[in-house]
Design an enzyme around this catalytic site. Sequence first.
Site, mmCIF file in Angstrom:
data_model
loop_
_atom_site.group_PDB
_atom_site.id
_atom_site.type_symbol
_atom_site.label_atom_id
_atom_site.label_comp_id
_atom_site.label_asym_id
_atom_site.label_seq_id
_atom_site.Cartn_x
_atom_site.Cartn_y
_atom_site.Cartn_z
ATOM 1 N N PHE A 93 -10.279 25.440 -25.643
ATOM 2 C CA PHE A 93 -8.904 25.250 -25.187
ATOM 3 C C PHE A 93 -8.489 26.434 -24.330
ATOM 4 C CE2 PHE A 93 -4.292 25.695 -25.531
ATOM 5 C CZ PHE A 93 -3.875 24.423 -25.199
ATOM 6 N N ASP A 116 -11.698 34.251 -22.931
ATOM 7 C CA ASP A 116 -10.310 33.905 -23.281
ATOM 8 C C ASP A 116 -10.015 34.438 -24.678
ATOM 9 O OD1 ASP A 116 -7.992 32.681 -24.212
ATOM 10 O OD2 ASP A 116 -8.385 30.773 -23.198
ATOM 11 N N LYS A 161 -0.473 35.317 -26.732
ATOM 12 C CA LYS A 161 -0.080 35.158 -28.141
ATOM 13 C C LYS A 161 0.259 36.460 -28.868
ATOM 14 C CE LYS A 161 -1.800 30.542 -29.125
ATOM 15 N NZ LYS A 161 -2.761 29.925 -28.215
HETATM 16 C C1 LIG Z 1 -2.826 29.208 -26.971
HETATM 17 C C2 LIG Z 1 -4.027 29.357 -26.104
HETATM 18 C C3 LIG Z 1 -3.941 29.234 -24.709
HETATM 19 C C4 LIG Z 1 -2.660 28.847 -23.997
HETATM 20 O O1 LIG Z 1 -1.648 29.758 -24.214
HETATM 21 P P1 LIG Z 1 -0.119 29.316 -23.935
HETATM 22 O O2 LIG Z 1 0.661 30.554 -24.171
HETATM 23 O O3 LIG Z 1 0.187 28.211 -24.900
HETATM 24 O O4 LIG Z 1 -0.044 28.851 -22.536
HETATM 25 C C5 LIG Z 1 -5.091 29.437 -23.973
HETATM 26 N N1 LIG Z 1 -6.251 29.761 -24.555
HETATM 27 C C6 LIG Z 1 -6.368 29.881 -25.894
HETATM 28 C C7 LIG Z 1 -7.677 30.260 -26.492
HETATM 29 C C8 LIG Z 1 -5.264 29.680 -26.721
HETATM 30 O O5 LIG Z 1 -5.390 29.759 -28.042
#
Ligand SMILES: *Cc1c(COP(=O)(O)O)cnc(C)c1O
Length: 411
Positions: A138, A222, A251
């Site tokens: 994701f 990421d 986050k």
């Molecule tokens: C939450 C998340 C995103 C997206 O972040 P948002 O602040 O919701 O746009 C991207 N990559 C990972 C691994 C995530 O957990």
Amino acid sequence: MSDAMDWQADVGRDLMQSTGARLALLVRGEGASVWDADGKRYLDFLAGIAVNSLGHAHPVFVDAVATQAATLSHVSNYFATPPQLALAARLKRLAGTGPEGRVYFGNSGAEANEAAFKLARLHGGAERPRILALRDAFHGRTMGTLALTGKPYMQEPFQPMPAGVEHIDSTVEALEAALDDRVAALFVEPIKGEAGVVDLPDGFLQAARELTARHGALLIVDEIQTGAGRTGEWFAFQRAGITPDAITVAKGIGGGFPIGALITFGAASGLFYPGTHGSTFGGNPLGTAVADAVLTEIEDAGLVENAAVRGEQIRAAVAALGSDLVAECRGAGLLIGVGLRHPVAPAVVAAAQEHGLIVNAANDTTIRIAPPLTIGDVEVDEFAEAFGKALATVTDALLLENTPQTSEASA
Ligand SMILES: *Cc1c(COP(=O)(O)O)cnc(C)c1O
């Protein structure tokens, strides 16, 4: 203010129906606790999906917001500000970029990954149109990051996607087969959080580093869910002993204040040039002051080590429950996926909520646990008690359901 009983009706009428049902109307938080509009208290072991690193209403967070809001909150990127420079320097140090590293600030994870997508295109040019990402990973919900997100059902209503992204399995063999000199970048989610807190195979990141380097492609990790100390390291890639070309964070670094960043290493730091990217809000003094204060507290209070220790305690506590429903624990530190033997995760989440515990169903067979990094013995014990009750409630319901078929009832 609407009556507490009417809030579901308000949600149904006024909010865009782009997400599922809201589980409660929360009005207040403190530490690892939140309260709903009826005054019921919950132990928050989701922390806004790995966001509230310091828990709720931590004095450091509150003071940073108030002090910076009363000093200078926004000026645009025509100007620099001390908090922005302090946070950039801190992120470079924590990520270990060395002096040549650079930081781009946005306001969310998706914006950090959008910046990384553009970094990949700048690196790739016409010669390297291919971008690789992992199946089931994701990376966000905007069009660019949705193209990176390896979940066809999320992409389907929004086709066509931005071009060039290919999804591969999370195996060394798939990496070897996919990488060539036409690949601009490989995106890796080091623990696939939204997919159910799924770990990469041993040696995967090392192989990814070696193969991307051999073919001149960028390795972009990421760390949006795994970063800011959550896995018991500042960033999950550090456990693999590799140096990526870039990481993305969001986050947990803001502790509840929206902020995201792209952090580059080495030559990748020279790819963006004036006019190629920007954001009105990104890196404003308010957001960067809060994130700098949150990261300072994580460092000063030893919360990265705490994440490692408490994570082990939670795993041990889950094992000690001896539930037939639990198959395994995945993840690292305080990002834990409890794998279930039956697709009843939503029922476990609902039962946990009844017992005053907030956890999340990452999918039908996974309970995701991501508490504040500040938790101690008391919270771990309280979690274990409520989680045990929730598992027992759902196990009883399953047994009832399966009573006619005697053989598999408690498998
Ligand atoms: C939450 C998340 C995103 C997206 O972040 P948002 O602040 O919701 O746009 C991207 N990559 C990972 C691994 C995530 O957990």
